[in-house]
Design an enzyme around this catalytic site. Structure first.
Site, PDB file in Angstrom:
ATOM      1  N   HIS A 185       4.862   1.986   3.399  1.00 17.72           N
ATOM      2  CA  HIS A 185       3.936   1.762   2.279  1.00 17.72           C
ATOM      3  C   HIS A 185       4.051   2.889   1.258  1.00 17.72           C
ATOM      4  O   HIS A 185       3.667   4.032   1.539  1.00 17.72           O
ATOM      5  CB  HIS A 185       2.513   1.687   2.845  1.00 17.72           C
ATOM      6  CG  HIS A 185       1.518   1.100   1.912  1.00 17.72           C
ATOM      7  ND1 HIS A 185       0.217   0.832   2.282  1.00 17.72           N
ATOM      8  CD2 HIS A 185       1.610   0.710   0.629  1.00 17.72           C
ATOM      9  CE1 HIS A 185      -0.431   0.318   1.264  1.00 17.72           C
ATOM     10  NE2 HIS A 185       0.398   0.247   0.233  1.00 17.72           N
ATOM     11  N   TYR A 223      11.957  -5.168  -0.585  1.00 17.30           N
ATOM     12  CA  TYR A 223      11.799  -5.822  -1.895  1.00 17.30           C
ATOM     13  C   TYR A 223      12.319  -4.907  -3.011  1.00 17.30           C
ATOM     14  O   TYR A 223      13.134  -5.306  -3.851  1.00 17.30           O
ATOM     15  CB  TYR A 223      10.318  -6.168  -2.140  1.00 17.30           C
ATOM     16  CG  TYR A 223       9.966  -6.320  -3.600  1.00 17.30           C
ATOM     17  CD1 TYR A 223      10.425  -7.411  -4.330  1.00 17.30           C
ATOM     18  CD2 TYR A 223       9.193  -5.360  -4.272  1.00 17.30           C
ATOM     19  CE1 TYR A 223      10.119  -7.545  -5.691  1.00 17.30           C
ATOM     20  CE2 TYR A 223       8.888  -5.484  -5.614  1.00 17.30           C
ATOM     21  CZ  TYR A 223       9.346  -6.576  -6.315  1.00 17.30           C
ATOM     22  OH  TYR A 223       9.063  -6.696  -7.653  1.00 17.30           O
ATOM     23  N   THR A 264      10.819  -3.763 -11.886  1.00 15.83           N
ATOM     24  CA  THR A 264       9.508  -3.299 -11.385  1.00 15.83           C
ATOM     25  C   THR A 264       9.460  -1.775 -11.291  1.00 15.83           C
ATOM     26  O   THR A 264      10.510  -1.130 -11.135  1.00 15.83           O
ATOM     27  CB  THR A 264       9.254  -3.895  -9.977  1.00 15.83           C
ATOM     28  OG1 THR A 264       8.160  -3.217  -9.371  1.00 15.83           O
ATOM     29  CG2 THR A 264      10.441  -3.743  -9.034  1.00 15.83           C
ATOM     30  N   ASP A 265       8.254  -1.218 -11.323  1.00 17.93           N
ATOM     31  CA  ASP A 265       8.110   0.235 -11.137  1.00 17.93           C
ATOM     32  C   ASP A 265       8.491   0.648  -9.714  1.00 17.93           C
ATOM     33  O   ASP A 265       8.725   1.825  -9.449  1.00 17.93           O
ATOM     34  CB  ASP A 265       6.671   0.691 -11.448  1.00 17.93           C
ATOM     35  CG  ASP A 265       5.608   0.055 -10.552  1.00 17.93           C
ATOM     36  OD1 ASP A 265       5.922  -0.906  -9.815  1.00 17.93           O
ATOM     37  OD2 ASP A 265       4.447   0.515 -10.604  1.00 17.93           O
ATOM     38  N   GLU A 266       8.538  -0.320  -8.786  1.00 14.77           N
ATOM     39  CA  GLU A 266       8.834   0.018  -7.385  1.00 14.77           C
ATOM     40  C   GLU A 266      10.251   0.550  -7.183  1.00 14.77           C
ATOM     41  O   GLU A 266      10.542   1.131  -6.141  1.00 14.77           O
ATOM     42  CB  GLU A 266       8.615  -1.193  -6.477  1.00 14.77           C
ATOM     43  CG  GLU A 266       7.174  -1.614  -6.436  1.00 14.77           C
ATOM     44  CD  GLU A 266       6.790  -2.350  -5.163  1.00 14.77           C
ATOM     45  OE1 GLU A 266       7.538  -2.284  -4.180  1.00 14.77           O
ATOM     46  OE2 GLU A 266       5.731  -2.977  -5.179  1.00 14.77           O
ATOM     47  N   LYS A 268      15.434  -5.206  -5.784  1.00 16.02           N
ATOM     48  CA  LYS A 268      15.221  -5.155  -7.236  1.00 16.02           C
ATOM     49  C   LYS A 268      16.066  -4.036  -7.861  1.00 16.02           C
ATOM     50  O   LYS A 268      16.588  -4.179  -8.970  1.00 16.02           O
ATOM     51  CB  LYS A 268      13.738  -4.938  -7.567  1.00 16.02           C
ATOM     52  CG  LYS A 268      12.851  -6.125  -7.281  1.00 16.02           C
ATOM     53  CD  LYS A 268      13.174  -7.362  -8.101  1.00 16.02           C
ATOM     54  CE  LYS A 268      12.707  -7.289  -9.527  1.00 16.02           C
ATOM     55  NZ  LYS A 268      12.982  -8.567 -10.278  1.00 16.02           N
ATOM     56  N   ARG A 298      -2.285   2.592  -7.103  1.00 17.88           N
ATOM     57  CA  ARG A 298      -1.511   1.662  -7.923  1.00 17.88           C
ATOM     58  C   ARG A 298      -2.019   1.736  -9.364  1.00 17.88           C
ATOM     59  O   ARG A 298      -3.160   2.076  -9.631  1.00 17.88           O
ATOM     60  CB  ARG A 298      -1.676   0.213  -7.411  1.00 17.88           C
ATOM     61  CG  ARG A 298      -1.029  -0.039  -6.030  1.00 17.88           C
ATOM     62  CD  ARG A 298       0.490   0.066  -6.126  1.00 17.88           C
ATOM     63  NE  ARG A 298       1.177  -0.177  -4.871  1.00 17.88           N
ATOM     64  CZ  ARG A 298       1.472   0.760  -3.962  1.00 17.88           C
ATOM     65  NH1 ARG A 298       1.102   2.018  -4.167  1.00 17.88           N
ATOM     66  NH2 ARG A 298       2.154   0.451  -2.884  1.00 17.88           N
TER      67      ARG A 298
HETATM   68  O1  TDX Z   1      -3.916  -7.502   1.855  1.00 19.37           O
HETATM   69  C1  TDX Z   1      -3.543  -6.493   1.219  1.00 19.37           C
HETATM   70  N1  TDX Z   1      -4.169  -5.293   1.466  1.00 19.37           N
HETATM   71  C2  TDX Z   1      -3.814  -4.131   0.838  1.00 19.37           C
HETATM   72  O2  TDX Z   1      -4.409  -3.066   1.101  1.00 19.37           O
HETATM   73  C3  TDX Z   1      -2.478  -6.523   0.250  1.00 19.37           C
HETATM   74  C4  TDX Z   1      -1.764  -7.808  -0.051  1.00 19.37           C
HETATM   75  C5  TDX Z   1      -2.143  -5.347  -0.377  1.00 19.37           C
HETATM   76  N2  TDX Z   1      -2.773  -4.176  -0.085  1.00 19.37           N
HETATM   77  C6  TDX Z   1      -2.347  -2.944  -0.795  1.00 19.37           C
HETATM   78  C7  TDX Z   1      -0.865  -2.698  -0.779  1.00 19.37           C
HETATM   79  C8  TDX Z   1      -0.609  -2.035  -2.124  1.00 19.37           C
HETATM   80  O3  TDX Z   1      -0.788  -0.623  -2.003  1.00 19.37           O
HETATM   81  O4  TDX Z   1      -2.685  -3.124  -2.176  1.00 19.37           O
HETATM   82  C9  TDX Z   1      -1.675  -2.603  -3.045  1.00 19.37           C
HETATM   83  C10 TDX Z   1      -1.155  -3.713  -3.924  1.00 19.37           C
HETATM   84  O5  TDX Z   1      -0.454  -4.607  -3.097  1.00 19.37           O
HETATM   85  P1  TDX Z   1       0.337  -5.880  -3.691  1.00 19.37           P
HETATM   86  O6  TDX Z   1      -0.591  -6.699  -4.514  1.00 19.37           O
HETATM   87  O7  TDX Z   1       1.036  -6.521  -2.558  1.00 19.37           O
HETATM   88  O8  TDX Z   1       1.346  -5.194  -4.712  1.00 19.37           O
HETATM   89  P2  TDX Z   1       2.462  -4.060  -4.491  1.00 19.37           P
HETATM   90  O9  TDX Z   1       2.943  -4.036  -3.116  1.00 19.37           O
HETATM   91  O10 TDX Z   1       1.920  -2.774  -5.049  1.00 19.37           O
HETATM   92  O11 TDX Z   1       3.641  -4.613  -5.403  1.00 19.37           O
HETATM   93  C11 TDX Z   1       3.350  -5.261  -6.635  1.00 19.37           C
HETATM   94  O12 TDX Z   1       3.665  -4.486  -7.743  1.00 19.37           O
HETATM   95  C12 TDX Z   1       4.979  -4.378  -8.155  1.00 19.37           C
HETATM   96  C13 TDX Z   1       4.016  -6.608  -6.667  1.00 19.37           C
HETATM   97  O13 TDX Z   1       3.824  -7.301  -5.440  1.00 19.37           O
HETATM   98  C14 TDX Z   1       5.455  -6.499  -6.991  1.00 19.37           C
HETATM   99  O14 TDX Z   1       6.012  -7.779  -7.124  1.00 19.37           O
HETATM  100  C15 TDX Z   1       5.616  -5.728  -8.260  1.00 19.37           C
HETATM  101  O15 TDX Z   1       6.967  -5.590  -8.547  1.00 19.37           O
END
Ligand code: TDX
Length: 335
Positions: free
Chosen positions: A276, A150, A126-128, A154, A214
């Site tokens: 975050h 997480y 993942t990019d994370e 990874k 993102r």
């Molecule tokens: O309810 C929410 N509200 C919100 O503001 C959720 C679930 C997320 N968010 C924000 C957090 C992140 O900045 O949105 C962004 C995207 O969140 P996620 O969908 O949870 O993704 P992220 O945490 O960026 O990680 C994803 O990208 C890399 C995947 O979950 C990972 O599995 C992947 O490796």
């Protein structure tokens, strides 16, 4: 029937990206073997039309003996390792399933692959793992600076693959995609979650002020990139899979609200996620040099995702309701 020329083993093949990858394979020339533990995030419904054509094992990658047995029986030529715990919020609540599946599980998959003499191993990272990137983009040589549990597991998995490459001449390639989305993504992830919340007349939970950035990639483009890297990439190397669509979460939420005919009153601002990461951004010149082009726009993939959530509404609503208990924990931990 023509003989199958290759056996392809997919770990996490009932997950979002793993199942999409399985569906993209040519079933007349490949034997497809899928291993999946079927956790809360896995679903055989994703594999509905492949049912009769794949060999499926309900298997936890943390159980080495039975895992090795499958590898020795099936003798895979290529292994695509998708199996992982992937949700950052869950990792903030409890890192254990993440260290188990993502670290110990990956080590088991590597070991079973070495034992059964596979020819190629594609590790889905993942990019994370690069951590938050304040400015510009990072290429594959950047240091790993993961900041949430997480991402840390990874990054450890990536290091284990690297170790096997260096010590055992393990024929592996690591791929690091950005935020991938599309039909069949589990609705705990931001985009499908926002859609099902709104369809079910609930609000979109937005962390903090929604300013985090993102990079969004369609599932189809992600799958094409994995195929290309698998075919043309160099063993032992890492490839980022990027996207030209980056935006802050507030903009993403607004776009979804607009498409569903809702107003910004449907945003529920909640406490920010712990640790975050503010921004991810990868440089993917190396993938472009292999000939990859991003073909699917953010808008088109979002439309496809909305159409899918609408068609699969009973499934998505069921999953949304299953999340209620876990949300209580998330919000509790935020307050
Ligand atoms: O309810 C929410 N509200 C919100 O503001 C959720 C679930 C997320 N968010 C924000 C957090 C992140 O900045 O949105 C962004 C995207 O969140 P996620 O969908 O949870 O993704 P992220 O945490 O960026 O990680 C994803 O990208 C890399 C995947 O979950 C990972 O599995 C992947 O490796």
């Amino acid at each position: 029937m023509a003989p199958k020329t290759k056996t392809i083993l997919i770990t996490g093949g009932a997950g979002f990206i793993g199942s999409a990858f399985a569906k993209s394979l040519n079933i007349s020339t490949n034997k497809i073997v899928i291993i999946d533990k079927l956790t809360y995030a896995g679903s055989l419904q994703r594999l509905e039309h492949l049912k009769k054509t794949v060999t499926f094992y309900k298997q936890d990658i943390c159980r080495y003996k039975s895992l090795e047995k499958i590898f020795l029986k099936e003798k895979p030529d290529i292994v695509y390792h998708f199996a992982a715990e992937t949700h950052v919020d869950r990792s903030n609540l409890d890192i254990k399933p993440f260290t188990q599946s993502n670290v110990a599980g990956t080590q088991n998959v590597i070991q079973a692959s070495i034992k059964s003499n596979i020819k190629k191993f594609i590790h889905i990272s993942t990019d994370e793992v690069y951590g938050s990137i304040a400015k510009g983009s990072v290429n594959e040589r950047a240091a790993l600076k993961p900041s949430n549990p997480y991402a840390i597991t990874k990054a450890l998995a990536d290091q284990l693959v690297m170790l096997a490459i260096n010590i055992n001449q393990f024929p592996a390639i690591i791929v690091r995609p950005v935020n991938t989305f599309g039909p069949w993504q589990y609705p705990e992830k931001f985009i499908p979650l926002a859609i099902i919340q709104l369809l079910d007349s609930k609000k979109v939970p937005l962390y903090g002020k929604g300013h985090q950035i993102r990079c969004w990639l369609s599932i189809e483009d992600c799958i094409e990139a994995i195929h290309l890297i698998s075919k043309k990439g160099t063993l032992g190397e890492v490839y980022n899979i990027g996207s030209s669509y980056h935006q802050d979460n507030l903009s993403t939420a607004k776009t979804i609200l607009k498409k569903l005919g809702k107003t910004q009153r449907e945003i529920l601002y909640v406490k920010d996620r712990l640790n975050h990461d503010f921004r991810y951004s990868v440089n993917y010149q190396k993938l472009k040099k292999l000939g990859w082009k991003q073909k699917h726009s953010f808008t088109k993939t979002l439309d496809d995702t909305i159409a899918w959530v609408t068609n699969q509404r009973p499934w998505c609503t069921k999953k949304r309701k299953e999340l209620q208990n876990y949300w209580k924990d998330i919000y509790k931990s935020k307050n």
